[in-house]
Design a protein around this motif. Sequence first.
Motif, PDB file in Angstrom:
ATOM      1  N   THR A 148      28.632  65.136  88.445  1.00  0.00           N
ATOM      2  CA  THR A 148      27.795  66.225  88.954  1.00  0.00           C
ATOM      3  C   THR A 148      28.504  66.975  90.070  1.00  0.00           C
ATOM      4  O   THR A 148      28.484  68.215  90.127  1.00  0.00           O
ATOM      5  N   ASP A 149      29.134  66.255  90.969  1.00  0.00           N
ATOM      6  CA  ASP A 149      29.866  66.861  92.086  1.00  0.00           C
ATOM      7  C   ASP A 149      31.360  66.825  91.781  1.00  0.00           C
ATOM      8  O   ASP A 149      31.929  65.752  91.535  1.00  0.00           O
ATOM      9  N   ASN A 150      31.968  68.019  91.782  1.00  0.00           N
ATOM     10  CA  ASN A 150      33.410  68.164  91.607  1.00  0.00           C
ATOM     11  C   ASN A 150      33.900  67.773  90.219  1.00  0.00           C
ATOM     12  O   ASN A 150      35.101  67.564  90.021  1.00  0.00           O
ATOM     13  N   GLY A 151      33.000  67.653  89.252  1.00  0.00           N
ATOM     14  CA  GLY A 151      33.431  67.432  87.878  1.00  0.00           C
ATOM     15  C   GLY A 151      33.997  68.714  87.287  1.00  0.00           C
ATOM     16  O   GLY A 151      33.542  69.818  87.604  1.00  0.00           O
ATOM     17  N   LEU A 152      35.012  68.585  86.428  1.00  0.00           N
ATOM     18  CA  LEU A 152      35.672  69.772  85.888  1.00  0.00           C
ATOM     19  C   LEU A 152      34.705  70.650  85.091  1.00  0.00           C
ATOM     20  O   LEU A 152      34.754  71.880  85.170  1.00  0.00           O
ATOM     21  N   VAL A 153      33.809  70.031  84.332  1.00  0.00           N
ATOM     22  CA  VAL A 153      32.872  70.812  83.517  1.00  0.00           C
ATOM     23  C   VAL A 153      31.949  71.636  84.411  1.00  0.00           C
ATOM     24  O   VAL A 153      31.728  72.836  84.172  1.00  0.00           O
ATOM     25  N   ASN A 154      31.421  71.036  85.465  1.00  0.00           N
ATOM     26  CA  ASN A 154      30.547  71.780  86.364  1.00  0.00           C
ATOM     27  C   ASN A 154      31.315  72.831  87.165  1.00  0.00           C
ATOM     28  O   ASN A 154      30.750  73.875  87.526  1.00  0.00           O
ATOM     29  N   GLN A 155      32.579  72.586  87.438  1.00  0.00           N
ATOM     30  CA  GLN A 155      33.379  73.601  88.117  1.00  0.00           C
ATOM     31  C   GLN A 155      33.571  74.820  87.226  1.00  0.00           C
ATOM     32  O   GLN A 155      33.496  75.969  87.693  1.00  0.00           O
ATOM     33  N   ILE A 156      33.794  74.590  85.930  1.00  0.00           N
ATOM     34  CA  ILE A 156      33.928  75.717  84.995  1.00  0.00           C
ATOM     35  C   ILE A 156      32.605  76.460  84.871  1.00  0.00           C
ATOM     36  O   ILE A 156      32.577  77.704  84.841  1.00  0.00           O
ATOM     37  N   LEU A 157      31.491  75.715  84.802  1.00  0.00           N
ATOM     38  CA  LEU A 157      30.183  76.373  84.734  1.00  0.00           C
ATOM     39  C   LEU A 157      29.904  77.187  85.991  1.00  0.00           C
ATOM     40  O   LEU A 157      29.346  78.294  85.920  1.00  0.00           O
ATOM     41  N   GLY A 158      30.280  76.643  87.157  1.00  0.00           N
ATOM     42  CA  GLY A 158      30.081  77.380  88.397  1.00  0.00           C
ATOM     43  C   GLY A 158      30.917  78.640  88.461  1.00  0.00           C
ATOM     44  O   GLY A 158      30.494  79.644  89.058  1.00  0.00           O
TER      45      GLY A 158
END
Length: 310
Positions: A148-158
Motif C-alpha cells: 500500500t505504501d511505496n509499492g510500485l503499482v500504487n506509485q504508477i497509479l498515483g
Amino acid sequence: MTAVNTHERSVAPACAPGTVRRPRRRGHLSGWIFAGPAAALFALFFAYPLGASLLQSFTTEDAGAVHWVGLDQYQRMLHDPAFIQSLLNTGLILVVQVPVMIGLALVLAALLNQSWLRFRGTWRALHFLPAVTTLVAYAVVFQVLLKTDNGLVNQILGAVGISPVDWLNDPTWARISLILTLTWRWTGYNAVILLAGLQSIGKEQYEAAALDGAGTFTTYTRVILPQLRPVILFCAVTSTIGTLQLFDENYVLTRGGPDNATLTPVVYLYKVGFQQFDFGYAAAIAWVVVALIAAISALQYLAFGRERRR
C-alpha cells in the motif's frame, strides 16, 4: 541300441521345458532385485504416510494419548466457519481465475502460432518464464509490488492521478490480487501447452475452412477448438488441482487474510496442523481436499468428454 537311442531322443524334448523355465525365473528375480529399492522407497515414503494419515484422520490426541473418534473429525468440518470460508474462497478462485486464465492462454497460443510473428521462439520463452520461477520468489515479488505504501503499482497509479489501493489489506482487493498473481504465473504455462496442441493440427484444415467461406473466428470456434478439447481438458484439470492445493502464493501474500478472505483449505490445514498441533483434524482436511480434487476432476472430464463420446 537303436530302440534305446530312440527312447532317449523321445524323452529329451520332455525335459526341454524345464531348461527354459530356469532363465525365466532368473529374469523375474532380476526384475524384483532392480524394482525392489524403488518399491521399498514408494512404500516407505508414499504408501505408509498415505495410510497413516488416513488412519490419523479418525483419531484425536489428548495429553499424549491417541483416541479413536471415527467420523467426528469430518463432522467437525461441517460446523467449522473457517473451513467453510476456505472452501468458498477456493470456489471463487476456481470459478473466476481458471476460466479467465485458460481463455487468455488460448488467445496467447493463437498469437504465438501465427506465421507472421517474428522471433516466435523468443516470445514463447518469455511467456513461459513465469512458470520457471519458484512459487515463493514470485509471491514475494508481488508482495513488494502491491504494498500500500511505496509499492510500485500504487506509485504508477498515483502518477496518473488514481488514489492508492490497499491491495493486500482489503478483503476484496486481496482476492483480486491473488487472482491476478496466479493468472500472471500460469497463463504462459498453459499457453505453451495449448500451442503444442495447435501445432498438431494440419494446415489443410485451415485451408478447407477458408474454402468453405469460414472466417477466422468461425474457424477457431468450429474447427480448431473441438480438436483442442483434450488439451483444454488437461489444462483445466491441472489448473483445478493447483487451485485446490493453493498454498504458497496466498500464504506469502496475506497469510490467508485479511479476515480469512484468501484462506484456502491447504493454508487452513497448515495452521491447524503446525500451529494448533491438531494433526487428526489436519489429516481429515487433507483427505477432504483429495476427495474434492477427484470429484471435480471427474466432473470436468465428463463435461469435456461428453461430445466426444457422442
